[in-house]
Design a protein around this motif. Structure first.
Motif, short mmCIF file in Angstrom:
data_model
loop_
_atom_site.label_atom_id
_atom_site.label_comp_id
_atom_site.label_asym_id
_atom_site.label_seq_id
_atom_site.Cartn_x
_atom_site.Cartn_y
_atom_site.Cartn_z
N ILE A 58 0.87 -1.17 0.00
CA ILE A 58 0.00 0.00 0.00
C ILE A 58 0.90 1.23 0.00
CG2 ILE A 58 -1.73 1.29 1.29
CD1 ILE A 58 -2.66 -1.43 2.45
N PHE A 59 0.66 2.12 -0.93
CA PHE A 59 1.45 3.34 -1.07
C PHE A 59 0.61 4.52 -0.60
CE2 PHE A 59 3.40 0.37 -3.87
CZ PHE A 59 4.72 0.73 -3.98
N LEU A 60 1.15 5.29 0.35
CA LEU A 60 0.51 6.51 0.82
C LEU A 60 1.39 7.68 0.41
CD1 LEU A 60 -0.17 4.17 3.00
CD2 LEU A 60 -0.98 6.06 4.36
N LEU A 61 0.80 8.68 -0.19
CA LEU A 61 1.54 9.88 -0.54
C LEU A 61 1.20 10.94 0.50
CD1 LEU A 61 1.00 9.77 -4.39
CD2 LEU A 61 2.96 8.96 -3.06
N ILE A 62 2.19 11.28 1.30
CA ILE A 62 2.00 12.17 2.45
C ILE A 62 2.46 13.58 2.09
CG2 ILE A 62 2.65 12.56 4.86
CD1 ILE A 62 1.02 9.99 4.45
N SER A 63 1.57 14.54 2.26
CA SER A 63 1.91 15.91 1.88
C SER A 63 2.03 16.86 3.08
CB SER A 63 0.87 16.45 0.89
OG SER A 63 -0.41 16.43 1.47
N SER A 64 1.78 16.34 4.29
CA SER A 64 1.89 17.21 5.47
C SER A 64 2.20 16.37 6.70
CB SER A 64 0.58 17.97 5.69
OG SER A 64 -0.44 17.09 6.13
N SER A 65 2.69 17.05 7.73
CA SER A 65 2.95 16.37 9.00
C SER A 65 1.67 15.84 9.61
CB SER A 65 3.64 17.33 9.98
OG SER A 65 4.92 17.65 9.50
N LYS A 66 0.57 16.57 9.44
CA LYS A 66 -0.71 16.13 9.98
C LYS A 66 -1.16 14.83 9.31
CE LYS A 66 -4.36 16.41 12.51
NZ LYS A 66 -4.26 16.03 13.90
N ALA A 67 -0.99 14.74 7.99
CA ALA A 67 -1.35 13.51 7.27
C ALA A 67 -0.49 12.35 7.74
CB ALA A 67 -1.20 13.72 5.76
N LEU A 68 0.77 12.61 8.03
CA LEU A 68 1.68 11.58 8.53
C LEU A 68 1.22 11.08 9.90
CD1 LEU A 68 4.30 10.05 7.90
CD2 LEU A 68 5.54 11.90 9.01
N GLU A 69 0.85 12.00 10.78
CA GLU A 69 0.34 11.61 12.10
C GLU A 69 -0.94 10.78 11.97
OE1 GLU A 69 0.33 14.54 15.39
OE2 GLU A 69 1.21 15.87 13.89
N LEU A 70 -1.83 11.18 11.07
CA LEU A 70 -3.08 10.43 10.86
C LEU A 70 -2.79 9.03 10.34
CD1 LEU A 70 -5.29 13.24 9.28
CD2 LEU A 70 -5.59 12.19 11.54
N ALA A 71 -1.81 8.90 9.45
CA ALA A 71 -1.44 7.58 8.93
C ALA A 71 -0.96 6.69 10.07
CB ALA A 71 -0.35 7.72 7.87
N PHE A 72 -0.11 7.20 10.95
CA PHE A 72 0.39 6.40 12.07
C PHE A 72 -0.74 6.02 13.01
CE2 PHE A 72 4.46 7.26 10.41
CZ PHE A 72 5.39 6.46 11.07
N ASP A 73 -1.73 6.90 13.19
CA ASP A 73 -2.90 6.57 14.02
C ASP A 73 -3.69 5.41 13.41
OD1 ASP A 73 -2.31 8.48 15.91
OD2 ASP A 73 -3.73 9.96 15.12
N VAL A 74 -3.84 5.43 12.08
CA VAL A 74 -4.53 4.33 11.38
C VAL A 74 -3.77 3.02 11.60
CG1 VAL A 74 -5.14 3.39 9.10
CG2 VAL A 74 -5.66 5.77 9.65
N PHE A 75 -2.45 3.06 11.48
CA PHE A 75 -1.63 1.86 11.66
C PHE A 75 -1.83 1.28 13.05
CE2 PHE A 75 1.70 4.02 8.75
CZ PHE A 75 0.88 3.87 7.65
N LYS A 76 -1.75 2.15 14.07
CA LYS A 76 -1.90 1.68 15.46
C LYS A 76 -3.26 1.03 15.67
CE LYS A 76 -0.83 5.64 17.38
NZ LYS A 76 -0.52 6.70 18.35
#
Length: 128
Positions: A58-76
């Motif tokens: 799965i490829f996620l294209l991250i354009s902001s720090s907020k999007a990165l934090e949200l991605a890590f929340d989804v993973f957890k």
């Protein structure tokens, strides 16, 4: 022009075979959760000779720090739902790659935060 950071996610399970329909449903759930929270997401399946299905990323294209934090929340959240799940995560910026594994069996919050901070630094460096 806004720069994006690539996250490449390789989900795995010690409980389900990679060709099991139930596992495919779980991976699709992760994909949908990422789309809902992060936005720009795609799934690629690399065929493996002699096998049904293939190697999923799965490829996620991250354009902001907020999007990165949200991605890590989804993973957890996704890992917490089934202890047999794991994720291999690659954070990529050009030739630079940070790679680490997270497991539903447990990971240290400090370790996850360390990887998140490293990825955020890569994002900040990429943007500017």
């Amino acid at each position: 022009m806004e720069q994006k950071l690539d996250l490449i996610i390789e989900p795995a399970s010690s409980r389900f075979d990679e060709n099991d329909e139930r596992w495919s449903d779980q991976v699709n759930e992760l994909l949908e959760d990422c789309k809902a929270e992060v936005g720009e997401v795609r799934k690629e399946v690399t065929a493996i000779e002699g096998q049904k299905g293939g190697f999923e990323e799965i490829f996620l294209l991250i354009s902001s720090s907020k999007a990165l934090e949200l991605a890590f929340d989804v993973f957890k959240t996704w890992l917490f739902r089934d202890k047999t799940r794991s994720l291999n995560i690659k954070v990529k910026k050009g030739e630079e790659v940070i790679e680490f594994d997270l497991s539903g069996q447990g990971y240290k919050k400090e370790e996850l935060e360390k990887y998140l901070m490293m990825a955020m630094k890569m994002q900040a460096d990429k943007n500017g």
